[in-house]
Design an enzyme around this catalytic site. Structure first.
Site, PDB file in Angstrom:
ATOM      1  N   LYS A 105       0.852  -1.190   0.000  1.00  0.00           N
ATOM      2  CA  LYS A 105       0.000   0.000   0.000  1.00  0.00           C
ATOM      3  C   LYS A 105       0.878   1.228   0.000  1.00  0.00           C
ATOM      4  O   LYS A 105       2.010   1.193   0.488  1.00  0.00           O
ATOM      5  CB  LYS A 105      -0.866   0.018   1.262  1.00  0.00           C
ATOM      6  CG  LYS A 105      -2.129   0.844   1.114  1.00  0.00           C
ATOM      7  CD  LYS A 105      -3.181   0.024   0.423  1.00  0.00           C
ATOM      8  CE  LYS A 105      -4.532   0.663   0.398  1.00  0.00           C
ATOM      9  NZ  LYS A 105      -5.554  -0.347   0.065  1.00  0.00           N
ATOM     10  N   GLY A 215     -21.101   5.665   3.506  1.00  0.00           N
ATOM     11  CA  GLY A 215     -19.987   6.082   2.631  1.00  0.00           C
ATOM     12  C   GLY A 215     -20.444   5.976   1.190  1.00  0.00           C
ATOM     13  O   GLY A 215     -20.412   4.907   0.610  1.00  0.00           O
ATOM     14  N   GLY A 217     -19.226   6.998  -1.694  1.00  0.00           N
ATOM     15  CA  GLY A 217     -18.203   7.272  -2.702  1.00  0.00           C
ATOM     16  C   GLY A 217     -18.333   6.271  -3.826  1.00  0.00           C
ATOM     17  O   GLY A 217     -19.405   5.686  -4.032  1.00  0.00           O
ATOM     18  N   ASN A 218     -17.243   6.023  -4.549  1.00  0.00           N
ATOM     19  CA  ASN A 218     -17.303   5.130  -5.710  1.00  0.00           C
ATOM     20  C   ASN A 218     -17.851   3.756  -5.334  1.00  0.00           C
ATOM     21  O   ASN A 218     -18.842   3.286  -5.904  1.00  0.00           O
ATOM     22  CB  ASN A 218     -15.907   5.011  -6.343  1.00  0.00           C
ATOM     23  CG  ASN A 218     -15.905   4.071  -7.537  1.00  0.00           C
ATOM     24  OD1 ASN A 218     -16.743   4.188  -8.434  1.00  0.00           O
ATOM     25  ND2 ASN A 218     -15.015   3.100  -7.545  1.00  0.00           N
ATOM     26  N   ALA A 219     -17.244   3.103  -4.329  1.00  0.00           N
ATOM     27  CA  ALA A 219     -17.681   1.749  -3.968  1.00  0.00           C
ATOM     28  C   ALA A 219     -19.122   1.747  -3.459  1.00  0.00           C
ATOM     29  O   ALA A 219     -19.926   0.877  -3.824  1.00  0.00           O
ATOM     30  CB  ALA A 219     -16.748   1.155  -2.931  1.00  0.00           C
ATOM     31  N   GLY A 220     -19.477   2.725  -2.641  1.00  0.00           N
ATOM     32  CA  GLY A 220     -20.833   2.784  -2.077  1.00  0.00           C
ATOM     33  C   GLY A 220     -21.897   2.975  -3.160  1.00  0.00           C
ATOM     34  O   GLY A 220     -22.932   2.301  -3.172  1.00  0.00           O
TER      35      GLY A 220
END
Ligand code: GLU
Length: 414
Positions: A105, A215, A217-220
């Site tokens: 990471k 959340g 965002g993109n994933a949510g």
């Protein structure tokens, strides 16, 4: 309330799994610490002519199963320990889905929302100039994470290729499709999570009728769309982002909310639902809860009030160890992050394969292969739950640690 150091949490998870597997001390030592850590200071020219220096890291946790793989995060709250934890979880994640990769990471401590587009580009290129000797095909392959995206990957790949003086599309993943990206990468994390939810619902006989997303965002956002598309049902009753929460027991129109979020930058004041405190979303009475924000959102403070039947952890490390025990006692089925959020890195691996062969797959091929990988991983973890009589997070960690330890032993490292 007890505060947690994410890296200590990750180390404890690994050590617990290693103890159950009866691994030797040298293996436990090796798997408790990153194999390599790089720390950089990045001087970047700001638009007003001044220079700012950003602290950055790249950490390769374990490469016994293959080159390090994992995202780069741009966030002001990162520390060396959060990056170590995230790198450790990546190593476990790639092992749980059985990819020929290790885990790593990266992170830059910054608030990307306060930077202009040009400043962001200069920062991204500076990061790659610092890391260039340590990353690459066969070494370490970055990707996006929180507040980084395909555009940033495009700048980063370009900087790497400028240094290398040749094309290297496989140096990082989740690139735009026009320059070596794959079909199906943008919704891969969410798709993997929803596939795991489908498997969990079948195994536990749960009807995934209502769900909430913490959340957006993109994933949510993608999880909300895919929950309805892949499971053929499901009412989104609550959602939140860093600015506020929404609730509508009759159901929120997902497509409208995604459009609203993309245009206004937040879910706040969306007309199709009532405003509620952000954290109350975790406590809604739903079948499925998707935590898709940052670490440690589910803590001992709110875990006792969680009513969901299944929690699908799209975020990395969203649940503290105390909360984990409480959720287990309450009989809530947690699909742990290292399984639930593994769809992203799985499709990243598909992207590496395609970049290496220059043979690009159609979207349905990506979806089918992802489904196969995630379904198999879900079932392997279920088997470990039954065999070792442990909760899902420990079972998934056992699967990951066992595979990494085996590779370390085969190489003669321990
Ligand atoms: N950042 C994503 C994760 O945490 C994806 C990493 C990758 O594709 O390498 O899983």
């Amino acid at each position: 309330m007890k505060s947690y150091n994410s890296f200590q949490v990750a180390q404890q998870q690994v050590r617990k799994a290693a103890a159950i597997l009866d691994l030797g001390l040298s293996t436990i030592d090796l798997l408790s610490w990153p194999q390599r850590e790089f720390s950089f200071t990045l001087p970047v020219r700001m638009d007003d002519g001044s220079a700012r220096v950003f602290q950055a890291y790249r950490i390769q946790f374990n490469t016994a199963r293959g080159p390090a793989k994992g995202g780069i995060r741009f966030h002001q709250d990162e520390t060396v320990d959060t990056i170590r934890a995230l790198a450790c979880w990546m190593a476990l994640k790639t092992a749980v889905v059985d990819l020929p990769l290790g885990g790593g990471k990266g992170g830059v401590i910054c608030d990307p929302r306060s930077l202009s587009e040009r400043e962001l580009e200069r920062l991204s290129r500076a990061y790659i100039r610092a890391c260039a000797p340590y990353i690459g095909i066969g070494k370490d392959i970055p990707a996006p994470d929180v507040y980084t995206n395909p555009q940033i990957m495009a700048w980063m790949m370009d900087e790497y290729e400028t240094i290398a003086q040749r094309h290297h599309p496989g140096v990082l993943t989740d690139k735009p499709m026009q320059i070596g990206g794959t079909e199906g990468r943008r919704d891969a994390t969410a798709r993997g999570g929803v596939i795991a939810v489908r498997e969990a619902c079948n195994a536990l006989q749960v009807d995934p009728e209502t769900f909430a997303i913490q959340g957006f965002g993109n994933a949510g956002q993608r999880a909300a769309l895919l929950h309805q598309e892949l499971l053929g049902c499901g009412k989104l009753v609550g959602a939140c982002d860093s600015k506020g929460g929404l609730y509508n027991p009759a159901g929120i129109d997902v497509k409208d909310l995604v459009t609203y979020k993309l245009t206004t930058g937040s879910v706040v004041n969306f007309p199709g639902a009532r405003a509620v405190p952000r954290d109350s979303i975790l406590e809604l009475d739903v079948d499925i809860l998707y935590p898709a924000a940052l670490e440690n959102s589910i803590s001992q403070l709110n875990a006792k009030n969680i009513k969901a039947r299944i929690i699908c952890e799209l975020a990395n490390g969203p649940t503290t160890p105390d909360a984990d025990l409480l959720l287990d006692k309450k009989g809530i089925h947690v699909i742990p992050d290292i399984l639930a959020s593994a769809g992203g890195v799985t499709v990243s691996y598909f992207e590496m394969v395609q970049d290496g062969t220059l043979d690009f797959w159609e979207e349905h091929v990506v979806h089918e292969r992802l489904d196969k990988k995630l379904t198999k991983a879900y079932r392997t973890v279920q088997e470990a739950i039954r065999e070792k009589k442990v909760h899902p997070r420990l079972a998934a960690t056992i699967v990951g640690v066992a595979r990494i330890a085996e590779a370390c032993e085969l190489r003669g490292w321990v």
